[in-house]
Scaffold this active site. Structure first.
Site, PDB file in Angstrom:
ATOM      1  N   GLU A  71       0.833  -1.207   0.000  1.00  8.74           N
ATOM      2  CA  GLU A  71       0.000   0.000   0.000  1.00  8.74           C
ATOM      3  C   GLU A  71       0.868   1.257   0.000  1.00  8.74           C
ATOM      4  O   GLU A  71       1.883   1.319   0.681  1.00  8.74           O
ATOM      5  CB  GLU A  71      -0.915   0.020   1.235  1.00  8.74           C
ATOM      6  CG  GLU A  71      -1.942  -1.097   1.244  1.00  8.74           C
ATOM      7  CD  GLU A  71      -3.023  -0.940   0.158  1.00  8.74           C
ATOM      8  OE1 GLU A  71      -3.139   0.154  -0.431  1.00  8.74           O
ATOM      9  OE2 GLU A  71      -3.741  -1.940  -0.087  1.00  8.74           O
TER      10      GLU A  71
ATOM     11  N   CYS B  32      -7.393  -2.086   8.182  1.00  7.88           N
ATOM     12  CA  CYS B  32      -6.047  -2.137   7.600  1.00  7.88           C
ATOM     13  C   CYS B  32      -5.492  -0.731   7.443  1.00  7.88           C
ATOM     14  O   CYS B  32      -4.369  -0.428   7.833  1.00  7.88           O
ATOM     15  CB  CYS B  32      -6.070  -2.897   6.279  1.00  7.88           C
ATOM     16  SG  CYS B  32      -6.409  -4.652   6.550  1.00  7.88           S
TER      17      CYS B  32
ATOM     18  N   HIS C 255      -1.416  -5.614   1.558  1.00 12.05           N
ATOM     19  CA  HIS C 255      -2.656  -6.388   1.451  1.00 12.05           C
ATOM     20  C   HIS C 255      -2.389  -7.642   0.611  1.00 12.05           C
ATOM     21  O   HIS C 255      -1.652  -7.576  -0.385  1.00 12.05           O
ATOM     22  CB  HIS C 255      -3.742  -5.561   0.739  1.00 12.05           C
ATOM     23  CG  HIS C 255      -4.704  -4.900   1.676  1.00 12.05           C
ATOM     24  ND1 HIS C 255      -4.955  -3.558   1.671  1.00 12.05           N
ATOM     25  CD2 HIS C 255      -5.517  -5.429   2.646  1.00 12.05           C
ATOM     26  CE1 HIS C 255      -5.873  -3.275   2.600  1.00 12.05           C
ATOM     27  NE2 HIS C 255      -6.221  -4.392   3.209  1.00 12.05           N
TER      28      HIS C 255
HETATM   29  N1  PCA Z   1      -8.370  -6.894   6.248  1.00 12.35           N
HETATM   30  C1  PCA Z   1      -9.272  -5.813   6.601  1.00 12.35           C
HETATM   31  C2  PCA Z   1      -9.197  -5.722   8.093  1.00 12.35           C
HETATM   32  C3  PCA Z   1      -8.529  -6.961   8.568  1.00 12.35           C
HETATM   33  C4  PCA Z   1      -7.961  -7.578   7.350  1.00 12.35           C
HETATM   34  O1  PCA Z   1      -7.225  -8.575   7.323  1.00 12.35           O
HETATM   35  C5  PCA Z   1      -9.001  -4.527   5.827  1.00 12.35           C
HETATM   36  O2  PCA Z   1      -8.594  -4.613   4.656  1.00 12.35           O
HETATM   37  O3  PCA Z   1      -9.211  -3.439   6.348  1.00 12.35           O
END
Ligand code: PCA
Length: 207
Positions: free
Chosen positions: A81, A143, A167
């Site tokens: 990200e 996240c 992610h």
């Molecule tokens: N993904 C979520 C919250 C926890 C996770 O593993 C997100 O993308 O915000």
């Protein structure tokens, strides 16, 4: 030189009955990757708790670098990200709290950039045969919240440590249960994270 890396994953949430980041964090706890000894922990999908858990972990472990991981169910690639934004918004967390356009830190910057070598990570992943792309939004859920908390802490304490968020797609195991999302093998997901840590290690030691 041996350094410490704090790696976090998340517990399951919403309609995802498992979270591949939790398993990766557990499996890499104590591993040595590049120059880094990894300490990993699993964070709660809870807006009241997750930031505090992370800041407490930073103070306890005093890491030289931090990477947080989250599941992005529906995405196809590994996504380092680029930016976290100063807002909580989205569906109810695991405690039932549903934030509506809340600010994370009243005096905080609107956005904070990752200090991880995200372009190099994407290049290395692709060179090793793993699809990857920089993502320009971590969303506004947990996240993004955890990424913002980490970068805000680094900035307000004038630390120079690399910090940021990656992610990942669902694992096959999760996709079979869920039914409507693309997936990767667990081994490839874990290999991708190891490659990201190796890239960080090489980038930091050459700078
Ligand atoms: N993904 C979520 C919250 C926890 C996770 O593993 C997100 O993308 O915000």
């Amino acid at each position: 030189m041996k350094k410490k890396l704090l790696l976090t994953g998340f517990e399951p949430f919403l309609d995802f009955s498992m979270n591949p980041t939790m398993k990766i964090a557990e499996e890499l706890d104590g591993a040595m990757v590049g120059d880094y000894m990894i300490t990993s922990r699993v964070l709660s999908v809870d807006f009241q708790k997750a930031g505090k858990q992370l800041l407490q972990l930073i103070e306890e472990t005093k890491p030289d670098a931090m990477i947080s991981l989250g599941l992005a169910g529906g995405r196809f690639k590994i996504n380092p990200e680029r930016i976290a934004v100063n807002v909580n918004d989205g569906p109810a967390d695991n405690q039932g709290h549903k934030p509506d356009n809340e600010v994370i830190w009243e005096e905080g910057a609107d956005g904070l950039f990752s200090t991880l070598p995200i372009s190099q990570m994407v290049q290395r992943l692709q060179a090793q045969g793993l699809p990857a792309e920089i993502s320009n939004t971590a969303g506004t859920y947990l996240c993004n919240h955890v990424m913002y908390q980490a970068l805000h802490y680094v900035r307000t304490n004038r630390l120079r440590l690399p910090a940021g968020f990656i992610h990942i797609p669902a694992s096959h195991e999760l996709a079979i249960e869920h039914g409507k999302i693309p997936s990767w093998s667990h081994d490839d997901l874990k290999r991708a994270i190891v490659i990201c840590v190796e890239t960080l290690s090489e980038t930091v030691s050459s700078s």
